[in-house]
Design an enzyme around this catalytic site. Sequence first.
Site, PDB file in Angstrom:
ATOM      1  N   ARG A   1      -4.056  -5.186  19.513  1.00  0.00           N
ATOM      2  CA  ARG A   1      -5.447  -5.625  19.375  1.00  0.00           C
ATOM      3  C   ARG A   1      -5.507  -7.057  19.862  1.00  0.00           C
ATOM      4  O   ARG A   1      -5.892  -7.315  20.975  1.00  0.00           O
ATOM      5  CB  ARG A   1      -5.902  -5.488  17.918  1.00  0.00           C
ATOM      6  CG  ARG A   1      -7.362  -5.824  17.713  1.00  0.00           C
ATOM      7  CD  ARG A   1      -7.875  -5.407  16.349  1.00  0.00           C
ATOM      8  NE  ARG A   1      -7.207  -6.113  15.225  1.00  0.00           N
ATOM      9  CZ  ARG A   1      -7.523  -5.910  13.948  1.00  0.00           C
ATOM     10  NH1 ARG A   1      -8.482  -5.061  13.620  1.00  0.00           N
ATOM     11  NH2 ARG A   1      -6.898  -6.576  12.995  1.00  0.00           N
TER      12      ARG A   1
ATOM     13  N   ARG B   1      -2.579 -10.132   2.151  1.00  0.00           N
ATOM     14  CA  ARG B   1      -3.993 -10.199   2.552  1.00  0.00           C
ATOM     15  C   ARG B   1      -4.761  -8.941   2.156  1.00  0.00           C
ATOM     16  O   ARG B   1      -5.182  -8.165   3.005  1.00  0.00           O
ATOM     17  CB  ARG B   1      -4.117 -10.368   4.071  1.00  0.00           C
ATOM     18  CG  ARG B   1      -3.382 -11.559   4.670  1.00  0.00           C
ATOM     19  CD  ARG B   1      -3.758 -11.735   6.144  1.00  0.00           C
ATOM     20  NE  ARG B   1      -3.570 -10.544   6.936  1.00  0.00           N
ATOM     21  CZ  ARG B   1      -2.458 -10.235   7.605  1.00  0.00           C
ATOM     22  NH1 ARG B   1      -1.434 -11.061   7.605  1.00  0.00           N
ATOM     23  NH2 ARG B   1      -2.386  -9.111   8.292  1.00  0.00           N
TER      24      ARG B   1
ATOM     25  N   CYS C   1     -33.824  10.568   5.076  1.00  0.00           N
ATOM     26  CA  CYS C   1     -34.789   9.793   5.870  1.00  0.00           C
ATOM     27  C   CYS C   1     -34.339   8.328   5.948  1.00  0.00           C
ATOM     28  O   CYS C   1     -33.330   7.949   5.362  1.00  0.00           O
ATOM     29  CB  CYS C   1     -36.170   9.866   5.242  1.00  0.00           C
ATOM     30  SG  CYS C   1     -36.744  11.535   4.911  1.00  0.00           S
TER      31      CYS C   1
ATOM     32  N   HIS D   1      -0.126  -7.958  11.751  1.00  0.00           N
ATOM     33  CA  HIS D   1      -1.018  -6.996  11.091  1.00  0.00           C
ATOM     34  C   HIS D   1      -0.521  -5.577  11.356  1.00  0.00           C
ATOM     35  O   HIS D   1      -0.155  -5.252  12.486  1.00  0.00           O
ATOM     36  CB  HIS D   1      -2.443  -7.182  11.641  1.00  0.00           C
ATOM     37  CG  HIS D   1      -3.490  -6.443  10.863  1.00  0.00           C
ATOM     38  ND1 HIS D   1      -3.706  -6.641   9.520  1.00  0.00           N
ATOM     39  CD2 HIS D   1      -4.399  -5.513  11.246  1.00  0.00           C
ATOM     40  CE1 HIS D   1      -4.701  -5.858   9.111  1.00  0.00           C
ATOM     41  NE2 HIS D   1      -5.132  -5.163  10.143  1.00  0.00           N
TER      42      HIS D   1
HETATM   43  C1  PLP Z   1      -9.317  -6.789   7.334  1.00  0.00           C
HETATM   44  C2  PLP Z   1      -7.982  -7.387   7.383  1.00  0.00           C
HETATM   45  C3  PLP Z   1      -7.110  -7.261   6.286  1.00  0.00           C
HETATM   46  C4  PLP Z   1      -7.407  -6.445   5.075  1.00  0.00           C
HETATM   47  O1  PLP Z   1      -7.226  -5.079   5.359  1.00  0.00           O
HETATM   48  P1  PLP Z   1      -7.330  -3.992   4.188  1.00  0.00           P
HETATM   49  O2  PLP Z   1      -6.839  -2.746   4.790  1.00  0.00           O
HETATM   50  O3  PLP Z   1      -8.781  -3.927   3.822  1.00  0.00           O
HETATM   51  O4  PLP Z   1      -6.503  -4.510   3.085  1.00  0.00           O
HETATM   52  C5  PLP Z   1      -5.898  -7.947   6.354  1.00  0.00           C
HETATM   53  N1  PLP Z   1      -5.570  -8.680   7.450  1.00  0.00           N
HETATM   54  C6  PLP Z   1      -6.383  -8.796   8.514  1.00  0.00           C
HETATM   55  C7  PLP Z   1      -5.953  -9.605   9.670  1.00  0.00           C
HETATM   56  C8  PLP Z   1      -7.613  -8.151   8.518  1.00  0.00           C
HETATM   57  O5  PLP Z   1      -8.411  -8.271   9.583  1.00  0.00           O
END
Ligand code: PLP
Length: 403
Positions: free
Chosen positions: A153, A248, A339, A182
């Site tokens: 990404r 996170r 609706c 991530h």
């Molecule tokens: C949205 C996001 C998260 C959280 O993800 P969840 O699956 O809701 O816990 C963590 N790190 C980053 C970089 C994100 O964009």
Amino acid sequence: MIESHMRRPHFTRKGKIFMKIPLRPTHLLVNLTQLRRNVEAIRARVQPAKVLVMLKANAYGHGVEGVAPYIEPYVDYIGVAVLDEGVRLRELGITKPVLVAGGTLPEHVPYYLAYDLTLTVSHPAVLQAAAAAAESAGKQMKVHLKIDTGMERSGVRWYEAKALLQQSLRCRQLDIEGIYTHFANSETLESHETPKKWGYAYPSEQLARFHEVLSFYEKHSLPRPRLVHAANSGAILNLPESFFDMVRPGILFYGIYPDRGVLRSVQVAPAATWKSQVVYSKITQAGHPVSYGSLWVSDHAVRTVTVPCGYADGYFRRMTNQPKVIVNGKKYQQVGRICMDQFMVNLESDDADLGDEVILLGKAASGEQILPEDLAEWAGTNAYEVMTNISARVPRVFFQEEE
Ligand SMILES: *Cc1c(COP(=O)(O)O)cnc(C)c1O
């Protein structure tokens, strides 16, 4: 008289937030105490790692203006996706560190200094712009480097990250506080356990790639950034090796599990209840179809009620004829095309009056419950999309439990 009903103060530990008293019967009730319990449950699992809560997308639809000031004292860091969301947090009076996780164009870098936001850097041009902006302002800018270990990404890819790490060390005005990655497949247990699909277990492979990047610091006897982080909700539940210095959580903080099959290693509960009231109640005769397109018709007379909520509120039109809603503590079938502003429910032979309670999401006093996952299934999506699509027209009402 009407004027005095328009705004009332909502008190948090930090002060007052003024909220409109919703006049329409449809609103999202947010239990702040439950959000705090969810953070505490997450913290208990991941400690001593710090907790960054993700408040992007209007706090996953829960209403950032109420959630952020309340939760701030209980978290170490706050995360958002885009710059504007970070600015909004500062405007709400939030002083905790705020990480903007999404991509940033070089020309927007100065805003990070102006609002004291932490910049995510994964591109040499952004790093250069950050160094230049910090230099000319004579200030330090907080930066987290983002490494792509298999999401494709954004983020510099793990196999080419070394140059960016080296470049970051040359920028005196930049405080390289963090480095992160991530996960692409943390929420499904099978991605951890059955490596068939890719020839390896995806999350642990990402983790190994991340370790490879981090080894740069050891190899050069350099201190690594103070906050190494990787775990989203799925990894918090499934992958303790990914906790590092900080986690996170997003969806888990709101009390929702990221996937049905996930390991429930942290006990959380949803904090939001989507409520409405009956605004019309009548007998629909046999053979009289209900709503646009006449997609539902009964072969016997039934009571139908009208609920003042529709797809403009985020109650997806594509769910038509599938959802259950709780009316007066009992589950009933939604019927006829949903609706823009209303939908109908079939109560069969039961009664209901104007003003009776309707729950679209959440738990009734009777014990009946509708989960975000249920709405997700009816809509053919996930709970993330359900929550983040509850529209701005639905007032958010925040409360704390008496303790
Ligand atoms: C949205 C996001 C998260 C959280 O993800 P969840 O699956 O809701 O816990 C963590 N790190 C980053 C970089 C994100 O964009």
